[in-house]
Design a protein around this motif. Structure first.
Motif, PDB file in Angstrom:
ATOM      1  N   LYS A 377       3.648  33.872   0.831  1.00  0.00           N
ATOM      2  CA  LYS A 377       3.214  32.477   0.831  1.00  0.00           C
ATOM      3  C   LYS A 377       4.203  31.596   0.069  1.00  0.00           C
ATOM      4  O   LYS A 377       4.480  30.452   0.465  1.00  0.00           O
ATOM      5  N   ILE A 392       7.433  20.140   7.585  1.00  0.00           N
ATOM      6  CA  ILE A 392       6.136  19.963   6.920  1.00  0.00           C
ATOM      7  C   ILE A 392       5.044  20.703   7.681  1.00  0.00           C
ATOM      8  O   ILE A 392       4.198  21.402   7.107  1.00  0.00           O
ATOM      9  N   VAL A 393       5.069  20.568   9.006  1.00  0.00           N
ATOM     10  CA  VAL A 393       4.060  21.238   9.836  1.00  0.00           C
ATOM     11  C   VAL A 393       4.174  22.752   9.707  1.00  0.00           C
ATOM     12  O   VAL A 393       3.172  23.472   9.562  1.00  0.00           O
ATOM     13  N   VAL A 395       5.516  24.579   7.246  1.00  0.00           N
ATOM     14  CA  VAL A 395       5.127  25.049   5.917  1.00  0.00           C
ATOM     15  C   VAL A 395       3.616  25.034   5.764  1.00  0.00           C
ATOM     16  O   VAL A 395       3.001  26.000   5.267  1.00  0.00           O
ATOM     17  N   ASN A 396       2.979  23.949   6.183  1.00  0.00           N
ATOM     18  CA  ASN A 396       1.518  23.867   6.079  1.00  0.00           C
ATOM     19  C   ASN A 396       0.841  24.926   6.946  1.00  0.00           C
ATOM     20  O   ASN A 396      -0.172  25.517   6.550  1.00  0.00           O
ATOM     21  N   LEU A 397       1.405  25.161   8.132  1.00  0.00           N
ATOM     22  CA  LEU A 397       0.838  26.178   9.016  1.00  0.00           C
ATOM     23  C   LEU A 397       0.958  27.566   8.386  1.00  0.00           C
ATOM     24  O   LEU A 397       0.017  28.373   8.443  1.00  0.00           O
ATOM     25  N   ILE A 399       1.099  28.257   5.190  1.00  0.00           N
ATOM     26  CA  ILE A 399       0.169  28.338   4.059  1.00  0.00           C
ATOM     27  C   ILE A 399      -1.254  28.565   4.553  1.00  0.00           C
ATOM     28  O   ILE A 399      -2.004  29.384   3.990  1.00  0.00           O
ATOM     29  N   ILE A 400      -1.634  27.867   5.620  1.00  0.00           N
ATOM     30  CA  ILE A 400      -2.993  28.031   6.157  1.00  0.00           C
ATOM     31  C   ILE A 400      -3.201  29.460   6.654  1.00  0.00           C
ATOM     32  O   ILE A 400      -4.224  30.107   6.363  1.00  0.00           O
ATOM     33  N   ASN A 403      -3.343  31.854   3.716  1.00  0.00           N
ATOM     34  CA  ASN A 403      -4.608  31.697   2.985  1.00  0.00           C
ATOM     35  C   ASN A 403      -5.739  32.411   3.704  1.00  0.00           C
ATOM     36  O   ASN A 403      -6.600  33.039   3.071  1.00  0.00           O
TER      37      ASN A 403
END
Length: 757
Positions: A377, A392-393, A395-397, A399-400, A403
């Motif tokens: 992560k 950004i998309v 990295v956020n994807l 992380i999701i 998680n």
């Protein structure tokens, strides 16, 4: 009766001219009959395919039984995976063994056929439970591909079962409603296919078990990657403590008792720090054992439910179905022993029963289960696009997704802990039964209680420091290593020890090769222990008047001794120049020992013209010189011949120079005794390095090989106990410990000492 295709075509053509419904009906009937006949011909090999499935299942069972026997023999009742491991070969055999539930098209009309097909699912659950600890034997490069391969196999199996749940290829059986013909030849009724709800429910349970086991595999693999790093750091710290131990820091030679203590330290470190032992003591292993036991119970209930119709097979696999059923049922029963024993060992052998509540903290998930996911992560990933919005998309994807994976991992671990609690109650019963038995035994006979030394607990490696390590585990480990050493002590190399008794010092190390003899080439000449011994033995074997039993005794002693000499060379003489000479010596010894030849020449020489030692030595010297001169190319075979010839030339020339003109005045028996003495002296000098070899073999960098390495050290210590004791009374040359491993260092020191006394 059956027809070929031409017969069917003639029948169809003969009725084609009948322009009525009867003709069309008969034509369709004959075509259907032809198709059925062809289908029967295609299904003839199916019983042999069934035997192929049975044979593959038998191979898997043999491997599981071998692991059982290995565990009992080594007294490791958590049964490490040595023979039945997860790799490409085992996955191929497993894929063959579970072909029945993979078969989408073959109908299983009888209860026997259906029970066999469902039994293959139970057999798969058993094999997966047995294979789980083998994940710990792999590094990351092997672990991930093997888990992915297993996942593909299991998912394919689950998908095929789901398809059959939908199509009914497995779960319909034939109900005969009196099908037959009346006196006029008309059909009275047809057999019907009725769905079996019990089998559908059983198959659904097996699918759930397989998916749960696959999930356990993935979660265990993630934990193994991080757990090995934790154990490795603890091992290195404990290793530094072991090498600085007071036993090794004492002045003088390493005694047998010091070595035994050193081996015990590393035995405990290797045992408790074993990656397989780590997996065995995890909650995922306990959960897989419960699933395995549940699959066994389910399969037994299924067989009992259909026991009246169990031997009526109707599928295309025919008589091979009962064979598959019996073999896989035996595999399910036998294969359950290891998972259940591993489950019990997580409590009985790993932790104290008083501290069970600390071992199973249901609401707590230890960091090593999720730490690898957290590392992923926080790590960066390469981006195919330079767009900031895209990054950004992504990295956020990431992380999701991670998680979600972390939450799922924690959920699975908690679920496994809940399942493990179920086994605790069984373990409690077993534990108190054992305690009652010991109490009764103590009432009628006095049994001395062995207490492990307290300082040994400092060499225990654990993932969790707050877990109390059970004393019974240390006792068992000490008993195991002591038994291994004592068993090895009964296999002392007797012929080698008799040969060493001929040695009174180390003079032979200096005498066998003179500095006055020039090598056949101007290149620097190196000696090694094994080549010198093989060459001297070849010379002794070339003496024709020596009694055969004496020659055989010498060859047997050298053969036993070379095993330990090679260990010394592999551990302490691993330089490039020495390795090539050691390889040549190893190849030459096979020729000398097995064929009694030296570079193709028979030993002893047939019908020598003169039987004097001088003539024999001169013949060997000249033959070696000619062999060296014949070498022209630089291939491996030529280099091997030159190395052997150079050694023979130098040693025979040295012996001839040492006797001068008096060589023919000595007898062959005297020369044989002199050669035997030099061989014994060289063995004695080389084997003084055995304590260092044993200490080195205790330590192994690769975590997957540590147990085997310490076991080899313990066996070597047991086999050479008497040799080490007999050599430690001798005065060694004043050389650095590193120099004692090289024969040329010995020769230089002894030569200097001889000339300056």
């Amino acid at each position: 009766m059956s027809y070929n295709s031409d017969d069917y075509l003639k029948l169809v053509d003969s009725v084609a001219s009948w322009n009525n419904n009867t003709a069309q009906y008969l034509a369709h009937l004959w075509i259907s009959s032809y198709q059925g006949d062809q289908q029967n011909r295609y299904s003839k090999p199916m019983p042999w395919i069934g035997m192929y499935i049975a044979l593959a299942s038998l191979f898997c069972i043999i491997a599981m039984v071998a692991d059982l026997l290995h565990g009992f023999r080594r007294k490791t009742l958590w049964f490490p995976c040595k023979y039945f491991t997860l790799n490409s070969a085992s996955l191929t055999v497993i894929a063959v063994a579970i072909k029945l539930p993979m078969d989408l098209s073959t109908l299983m009309p009888s209860y026997m056929d259906q029970a066999t097909k469902l039994g293959s699912l139970g057999f798969m659950c058993t094999m997966m439970s047995n294979l789980l600890p083998s994940l710990a034997t792999m590094d990351s490069k092997e672990l991930i591909p093997n888990v992915i391969s297993l996942a593909v196999l299991v998912i394919t199996l689950v998908v095929n079962i789901c398809i059959q749940l939908n199509t009914g290829a497995l779960f319909y059986h034939v109900v005969d409603d009196g099908a037959g013909f009346d006196l006029h030849g008309y059909v009275k009724s047809l057999p019907s296919y009725v769905p079996d709800r019990h089998n559908r429910f059983t198959a659904a349970i097996y699918v759930g078990m397989l998916l749960m086991l696959l999930t356990i595999y993935v979660c265990s693999a993630l934990a193994i990657l991080k757990s090995k790093q934790i154990l490795e750091s603890k091992y290195q710290a404990t290793h530094d403590k072991a090498i600085n131990d007071q036993y090794l820091q004492q002045e003088g030679e390493l005694t047998v008792e010091m070595l035994k203590q050193h081996v015990r330290y590393y035995w405990i470190m290797a045992g408790t720090g074993s990656s397989q032992f780590m997996v065995t003591c995890s909650v995922t292993t306990s959960a897989s054992a419960v699933i395995c036991a549940s699959s066994v119970v389910l399969h037994i209930l299924l067989l009992l439910f259909y026991v009246e119709n169990l031997w009526d097979y109707k599928s295309d696999y025919k008589w091979s179905m009962p064979v598959i059923l019996i073999i896989q049922f035996f595999g399910i029963i036998v294969g359950t022993i290891s998972p259940l024993s591993r489950c019990f060992s997580a409590f009985i052998f790993k932790v104290s029963m008083k501290r069970f509540q600390n071992h199973i903290k249901i609401t707590k998930v230890e960091s090593y289960w999720t730490e690898k996911l957290y590392d992923w992560k926080q790590s960066s990933i390469p981006f195919p696009s330079s767009s900031r919005n895209c990054k950004i998309v992504m990295v956020n994807l990431k992380i999701i997704i991670l998680n979600i994976c972390i939450g799922f991992q924690m959920t699975v671990v908690v679920a496994c802990k809940i399942i493990a609690v179920v086994t605790f109650f069984v373990v409690i019963c077993v534990f108190y039964c054992i305690r009652c038995w010991k109490w009764l035994k103590a009432m009628f006979c006095t049994v001395p209680r062995e207490k492990p030394e307290r300082h040994l607990s400092g060499y225990v490696l654990q993932l969790q420091d707050d877990i109390e390590f059970a004393n019974r585990t240390l006792k068992g480990m000490l008993k195991s290593v002591n038994h291994l050493i004592q068993k090895a002590e009964k296999r002392q190399p007797k012929n080698l020890m008799k040969l060493l008794a001929e040695s009174r010092g180390f003079d032979g190390v200096e005498k066998f090769d003179s500095h006055r003899v020039q090598p056949l080439l101007s290149e620097e000449y190196l000696n090694c222990w094994s080549l010198s011994l093989v060459t001297l033995t070849s010379i002794a074997m070339s003496l024709p008047n020596i009694q055969k039993n004496k020659v055989d005794w010498l060859v047997s002693g050298v053969s036993e001794g070379l095993v330990y000499v090679r260990l010394v060379e592999e551990c302490l003489n691993a330089t490039d120049n020495h390795v090539s000479i050691q390889k040549a010596a190893k190849t030459l010894w096979v020729e000398v020992e097995v064929y009694h030849k030296w570079l193709g020449h028979k030993l002893p020489k047939h019908k020598p013209k003169v039987n004097t030692p001088g003539y024999i030595l001169q013949w060997l010297r000249d033959t070696a010189k000619n062999k060296a001169n014949e070498v022209e190319s630089q291939d491996d075979n030529s280099i091997y011949k030159f190395i052997c010839a150079n050694s023979m030339y130098r040693i025979t020339e040295t012996i001839l120079l040492s006797y001068h003109e008096n060589i023919d005045e000595i007898s062959q028996e005297e020369l044989f005794a002199e050669l035997s003495s030099m061989i014994a002296d060289i063995f004695a000098a080389c084997l003084t390095n055995l304590p260092q070899v044993i200490a080195m073999k205790c330590h192994q960098n690769a975590i997957e090989k540590r147990e085997a390495s310490v076991q080899a050290a313990a066996q070597l210590l047991g086999e050479t106990t008497q040799i080490i004791n007999s050599l430690q009374v001798r005065e060694l040359p004043r050389l650095n410990p590193d120099e004692l491993a090289f024969i040329d260092k010995w020769r230089a020191y002894l030569h200097y000492k001889k000339n300056h006394e």
